[in-house]
Design a protein around this motif. Sequence first.
Motif, mmCIF file in Angstrom:
data_model
loop_
_atom_site.group_PDB
_atom_site.id
_atom_site.type_symbol
_atom_site.label_atom_id
_atom_site.label_comp_id
_atom_site.label_asym_id
_atom_site.label_seq_id
_atom_site.Cartn_x
_atom_site.Cartn_y
_atom_site.Cartn_z
ATOM 1 N N LYS A 47 -6.475 -8.126 1.115
ATOM 2 C CA LYS A 47 -6.410 -9.231 1.033
ATOM 3 C C LYS A 47 -7.342 -9.971 2.098
ATOM 4 N N LYS A 48 -7.899 -11.075 1.820
ATOM 5 C CA LYS A 48 -8.946 -11.910 2.824
ATOM 6 C C LYS A 48 -8.158 -13.026 3.132
ATOM 7 N N GLU A 49 -8.893 -13.672 4.233
ATOM 8 C CA GLU A 49 -8.342 -15.028 4.817
ATOM 9 C C GLU A 49 -6.936 -14.872 5.273
ATOM 10 N N LEU A 50 -6.582 -13.816 5.719
ATOM 11 C CA LEU A 50 -5.279 -13.720 6.363
ATOM 12 C C LEU A 50 -4.945 -14.437 7.959
ATOM 13 N N ARG A 51 -3.911 -14.893 8.118
ATOM 14 C CA ARG A 51 -3.899 -15.597 9.429
ATOM 15 C C ARG A 51 -2.560 -14.782 10.062
ATOM 16 N N ALA A 52 -2.745 -14.261 11.177
ATOM 17 C CA ALA A 52 -1.529 -13.693 11.835
ATOM 18 C C ALA A 52 -1.042 -14.468 13.184
ATOM 19 N N GLY A 85 6.450 -9.800 2.564
ATOM 20 C CA GLY A 85 7.319 -10.659 2.868
ATOM 21 C C GLY A 85 6.596 -11.728 4.028
ATOM 22 N N ASN A 86 7.038 -11.923 5.298
ATOM 23 C CA ASN A 86 6.396 -12.796 6.090
ATOM 24 C C ASN A 86 5.636 -12.114 7.163
ATOM 25 N N GLN A 87 5.170 -10.931 6.715
ATOM 26 C CA GLN A 87 4.246 -10.009 7.754
ATOM 27 C C GLN A 87 2.845 -9.818 7.078
ATOM 28 N N ALA A 88 1.972 -9.845 7.944
ATOM 29 C CA ALA A 88 0.581 -9.362 7.616
ATOM 30 C C ALA A 88 0.380 -7.945 8.140
ATOM 31 N N VAL A 89 -0.016 -7.055 7.032
ATOM 32 C CA VAL A 89 -0.165 -5.606 7.413
ATOM 33 C C VAL A 89 -1.546 -5.043 7.288
ATOM 34 N N ILE A 90 -1.958 -4.533 8.391
ATOM 35 C CA ILE A 90 -3.150 -3.765 8.229
ATOM 36 C C ILE A 90 -3.193 -2.301 8.242
ATOM 37 N N GLU A 91 -3.816 -1.637 7.134
ATOM 38 C CA GLU A 91 -3.374 -0.228 7.183
ATOM 39 C C GLU A 91 -4.626 0.498 7.512
#
Length: 424
Positions: free
Chosen positions: A302-307, A341-347
């Motif tokens: 997924k792109k354009e994620l803000r964390a 959920g309400n979390q961004a995940v980078i694997e």
Amino acid sequence: MRRRLINSTLAVVLVVIAVFGVSLVIVETRTISNSAQESVDSEALRLVSVVEGRLGGDGNVSREVLAKQIADHRYARIDIPGRAPIEIGTHPAGGVIEGRSAGEHGETVTVQESRSTVTREVGRTLLIIGAVALLAVVAAVLLAVRQANRLASPLTDLAETAERLGSGDPRPRHRRYGVPELDRVADVLDASAERIARMLTAERRLAADASHQLRTPLTALSMRLEEITLTDDLDTVKDEATIALTQVERLTDVVERLLTNSRDPRTGSAVSFDLDEVIKQQIEEWRPAYRSAGRAIVQSGKKELRAVGTPGAVAQVLAALIENSLMHGGGTVALRSRVTGNQAVIEVTDEGPGVPADLGARIFERTISGRNSTGIGLAVARDLAEADGGRLELLQQKPAVFALFLSTVAADSRREREGGKTIR
């Protein structure tokens, strides 16, 4: 200190013995003298009674009859009117104790005893008192030595503990001595030792973390500077210098982050940031190293994620995962971003053999490594992630899949507030 304690205790005992001993001698001397006088008076009175009984009876008052009524060491004189004086015993020489009694028929009985008897009795009493005083002094010395050792030995031990702390050995000794005041000092020294040990551990940890985290950025910066020295193209110099300045800023951020984390691991300066920019920056920085190793590093998901977090800290976490894959993994390394959920995940995953089964549960512990590495990188990465309110986990061992979880709630709320909406 031992000598002072012994001398002071002995002085107190000697003063007590002197005060009470002299008083006891005076009292005992008077008691013995009075007792001897009362005994002589009683003897005279008893002898008068015997004489009166004889005079009122058969009138046989003779020396032979009265000799049985008086002690051998005493002298008695019986004066009866109209008769010759009767003397019993030997008249004592020197000082005497005398008792006299008169009867109803005019008879007089005088009983005498040598004062040397009293003197001998007083001498025996003084000898007993002196022996008791000597025993008291000996007992006082023994008790003083024991008490001095009991107090001086702990103080010597505490002094050695303080000296050990001053020489850089912060191990607490946990010794107690049964004396509340000394135990309190021991508690304070042990607490100080534990604080010093924690401070030294934190300093060593900071040095190790800084050495590990700064190694790769410094290498990259060195390569940029070499590029600058080898080219004459002004545009290339400017580009490389700009990249080098960016890397210097990142190095400064890494140092500040390590210092902050060493003081308080829970202290963070989380903000809303563009996660794609951090991922792209890390891929660009590590691509030359992967190209040299004949491997590739790619981005997907997924792109354009803000964390929410600290961009520099997140970059360091990703750098640790990418470096770990370069050293221990194989094939292409992929950085996949997603939302749960309400979390961004980078694997971060690769095509290598994965994490050994015996290291899976301990992979984030310090000094734990599958090869001859320091075992610090993943531990520091987890600390940085937790300091930002996120978490770093090993989702899969074969192939290895590490995941960094970051909150997106604050970012969403901020974006909606900027758009004129409010979440309640």
